[in-house]
Enzyme design. Structure first.
Site, PDB file in Angstrom:
ATOM      1  N   GLU A   1       0.868  -1.182   0.000  1.00  0.00           N
ATOM      2  CA  GLU A   1       0.000   0.000   0.000  1.00  0.00           C
ATOM      3  C   GLU A   1       0.894   1.219   0.000  1.00  0.00           C
ATOM      4  OE1 GLU A   1      -3.767  -1.762   2.562  1.00  0.00           O
ATOM      5  OE2 GLU A   1      -2.438  -0.302   3.485  1.00  0.00           O
TER       6      GLU A   1
ATOM      7  N   ASP B   1      -5.468   8.780  10.898  1.00  0.00           N
ATOM      8  CA  ASP B   1      -4.161   8.238  11.260  1.00  0.00           C
ATOM      9  C   ASP B   1      -3.678   8.694  12.630  1.00  0.00           C
ATOM     10  OD1 ASP B   1      -3.189   6.591   9.042  1.00  0.00           O
ATOM     11  OD2 ASP B   1      -3.548   8.408   7.877  1.00  0.00           O
TER      12      ASP B   1
ATOM     13  N   TYR C   1     -10.898  -4.432   2.821  1.00  0.00           N
ATOM     14  CA  TYR C   1      -9.981  -4.131   3.925  1.00  0.00           C
ATOM     15  C   TYR C   1     -10.812  -4.066   5.207  1.00  0.00           C
ATOM     16  CZ  TYR C   1      -6.150  -1.602   6.340  1.00  0.00           C
ATOM     17  OH  TYR C   1      -5.151  -1.211   7.188  1.00  0.00           O
TER      18      TYR C   1
END
Lengths: 407, 250
Positions: free
Chosen positions: B31, B42, B156
């Site tokens: 990725e 994040d 995912y």
């Protein structure tokens, strides 16, 4: 024009703007929030409790005040001020906070988080969390903590935890990112009390609905006092909650100009202002698609405003739609012009406005002389107590250097 | 094993070399993270990497250049992992063409909900790119169906609510989430978020088709960013994390 007020659509879109651009973890919670809000909106018990708090706790309705000395000195339009600065906690932010805290309680959430720029929304959130006995954490950029020390202390006095954010520009945008990270981590127990007409659906709609009382009241009041609708309505626009709050009632009145004042900052060079319509283009930030200050690679630009509450890179999505439809106009008001307008208002009317609101006053002051026989309505969204340190830095002639420890 | 790194960290010119090192260490998929100024999903490790990459001048165009370099050396699948705005700014039509030409295999957009995905997905798929969506522990069954429908290549699976970053244990919700998704889709399932230890790989490996690690690699890049030995260190770390037997050195 009546179709505009029926927005957003079911997906939270105002034309192409708005929507939901968040990590998947937040999508189901946003759906749950939307459902809870739509139910509450239809529930007479919810509406009546909110109306009671707005009246007896916050101090609604706020006065509409004709600023006769200011108007007389300018020699043109009659200027009326919608006095949101007289509300409990000193700004319009409390309207939305009372609505959302009732919703949080209804949803059974025990913990409240919020972001704040100037500190007004943080103070209002800390206030309602104290009122309902809920735990409260407020995220605030370290630069804003420095600029708005008094509000940091007020939040702490109210029992909230103020969490400094050291990333990015250390202002409102970074505080929102950090609040979103907290929310995504603690989503089961935590209610995110977003303070502006920003973020993912349903926030822009919900915040507008909780703030539209400003314009609903003002429309009735101006008809009573002036006998007719205003020619123009002025409001400052950071995310855009006070502006959408006063605009909404007037959107169907095609003859009423709606004028938003963005932060023109030091100059219109990218990085030195927060005027999204003067230097931005549509993009995605923190949940919504709207006009955004960004560079050629899609990185969000730093912003600047003397006023922390206007210092944000994205404008609320409904404003982008009103702009593109030509229903509202947006002007960039430089720092200096806002500061001068604040002093003018203080000296003619005995009212010290918040720096944010001073941007709205500045537009009216500039346009009034050429607007004889017109009626201007200005949203005085907050009072200036929190900004006294910044006024002090900017009016050194009023503050001899031997008496100023900051210098 | 799917390995994430923020492209451009520590420098745009290093990315291809680091990808190849991760492949030698046992990574099966890469990725390529597109750095963004406001990475809301994040944790601090990837936030700092994003900052370093942007300061070093990385752009989406630069990420595609790095992909092109990797493609000259290997066929390892490359997924572009990005926030929406850099892609919106670049334009999806142009991105679809340029990414396919650069050898990118698929695109995952952290903050793109399936509700907003119609146009981007149509444009990316038209160029033969896969579109990968996130499934979260909070996702309802109705949402999981949509996620499966909009995804190609793989889905995912986010192991826990929260932001990216290393954790001591894997989220408890991942088992039931994987089981639900198995009923809804035949696509392979990759599990990520918080995976940073060999034990996590074994644990998740029992139920998932692939395991994703990100912050653990990015931390190694952060700690050894200035050193000439970085590719070797990263390769060794990759090997230890995914438990690939050490290749005997001749």
């Amino acid at each position: 024009m009546s179709t505009i007020s029926a927005l957003p659509d079911a997906g939270g879109h105002f034309g192409p703007y708005g929507g939901r651009y968040v990590p998947e973890t937040l999508m189901a919670p946003l759906e749950e929030l939307e459902k809870a809000y739509l139910e509450a909106r239809q529930d007479p018990a919810f509406q009546s409790e909110l109306a009671g708090l707005l009246r007896h706790y916050a101090g609604r309705p706020t006065p509409l005040y004709e600023a006769k000395r200011l108007s007389g000195n300018l020699g043109g339009a009659r200027i009326f001020l919608k006095r949101e600065d007289l509300l409990h906690t000193g700004a319009h932010k409390i309207n939305n906070c009372l609505g959302q805290i009732l919703l949080a309680r209804r949803m059974g959430k025990q913990r409240i988080i919020a972001e704040t720029g100037a500190g007004q929304h943080g103070v209002a959130t800390a206030t309602v969390a104290a009122l309902f006995g809920l735990e409260c954490a407020v995220y605030m950029g370290e630069e804003d903590m420095r600029r708005q020390r008094l509000n940091v202390f007020r939040m702490r006095l109210l029992g909230a935890r103020v969490v400094g954010v050291a990333s990015g520009n250390r202002t409102l945008k970074d505080a929102i990112s950090e609040a979103m990270r907290d929310w995504v981590t603690n989503v089961a127990t935590t209610y995110y009390l977003l303070g502006s007409a920003l973020g993912a659906h349903p926030y822009p709609m919900m915040v507008r609905d909780f703030q539209r009382c400003i314009g609903d009241e003002a429309r009735v009041q101006i008809l009573e006092q002036a006998g007719r609708l205003p020619d123009a309505v002025f409001a400052c626009v950071g995310g855009g909650s006070n502006a959408i709050g006063i605009f909404t009632a007037f959107i169907p009145d095609a003859g009423v100009r709606l004028i938003g004042g963005e932060a023109g900052g030091r100059s219109l060079r990218l990085g030195e202002h927060a005027a999204r319509f003067a230097g931005g283009s549509p993009g995605v930030l923190q949940g919504a698609y709207s006009y955004l200050l960004q560079d050629a690679d899609g990185q969000v630009s730093p912003t600047h405003s003397v006023s922390a509450g206007l210092d944000y890179a994205l404008i609320g999505p409904e404003h982008s739609w009103l702009h593109d439809q030509g229903r509202a106009e947006y002007l960039a008001v430089p720092d200096q012009q806002a500061l001068t307008a604040a002093q003018t208002l203080a000296r003619t009317e005995g009212i010290i406005p918040a720096l944010e609101s001073a941007h709205a006053v500045a537009m009216a002051v500039e346009q009034a002389p050429a607007a004889k026989n017109q009626i201007f309505l200005v949203n005085l969204s907050g009072r200036g107590d929190k900004d006294v340190d910044i006024y002090r830095e900017n009016f050194p002639e009023l503050d001899p250097s031997d008496a100023n420890p900051n210098r | 094993m799917v390995a994430y790194l923020t492209a451009g960290d520590p420098a745009p010119g290093k990315t291809a070399e680091l990808v190849l090192a991760m492949e030698r260490g046992g990574a099966d998929f890469i990725e390529l993270g597109v750095p963004f100024s406001d990475p809301i999903a994040d944790g601090p490790v990837i936030q700092r990497a994003s900052d370093r990459a942007l300061r070093a001048g990385m752009t989406l165009r630069g990420v595609l250049d790095a992909a092109r370099q990797v493609r000259q050396a290997t066929q390892i699948p490359l997924i572009l992992f990005s926030y929406m705005n850099p892609l919106v700014r670049y334009g999806f039509e142009r991105l679809a063409a340029d990414a396919a030409q650069a050898g990118i295999d698929g695109v995952l957009m952290t903050d793109l909900s399936v509700e907003e995905a119609g146009e981007p997905v149509a444009k990316l798929r038209a160029s033969g790119l896969d579109t990968i969506f996130l499934a979260a522990p909070t996702s309802t069954e109705r949402r999981l169906r949509l996620i499966a429908e909009y995804s190609s290549g793989f889905v995912y699976v986010v192991s826990r609510t929260g932001i990216t970053g290393e954790k001591d244990t894997v989220g408890a919700s991942v088992g039931p989430l994987v089981a639900t998704l198995r009923k809804l889709t035949a696509l392979p399932l990759a599990v990520g978020f918080g995976i940073s230890k060999p034990e996590h790989f074994q644990e998740v490996g029992r139920i998932a088709d692939a395991v994703v690690a990100g912050s653990a690699f990015v931390r190694v890049i952060e700690e050894h960013g200035g050193e000439a030995s970085l590719p070797g260190v990263l390769e060794d770390f990759t090997r230890r994390l995914c438990g690939t037997p050490q290749v005997a050195k001749l």
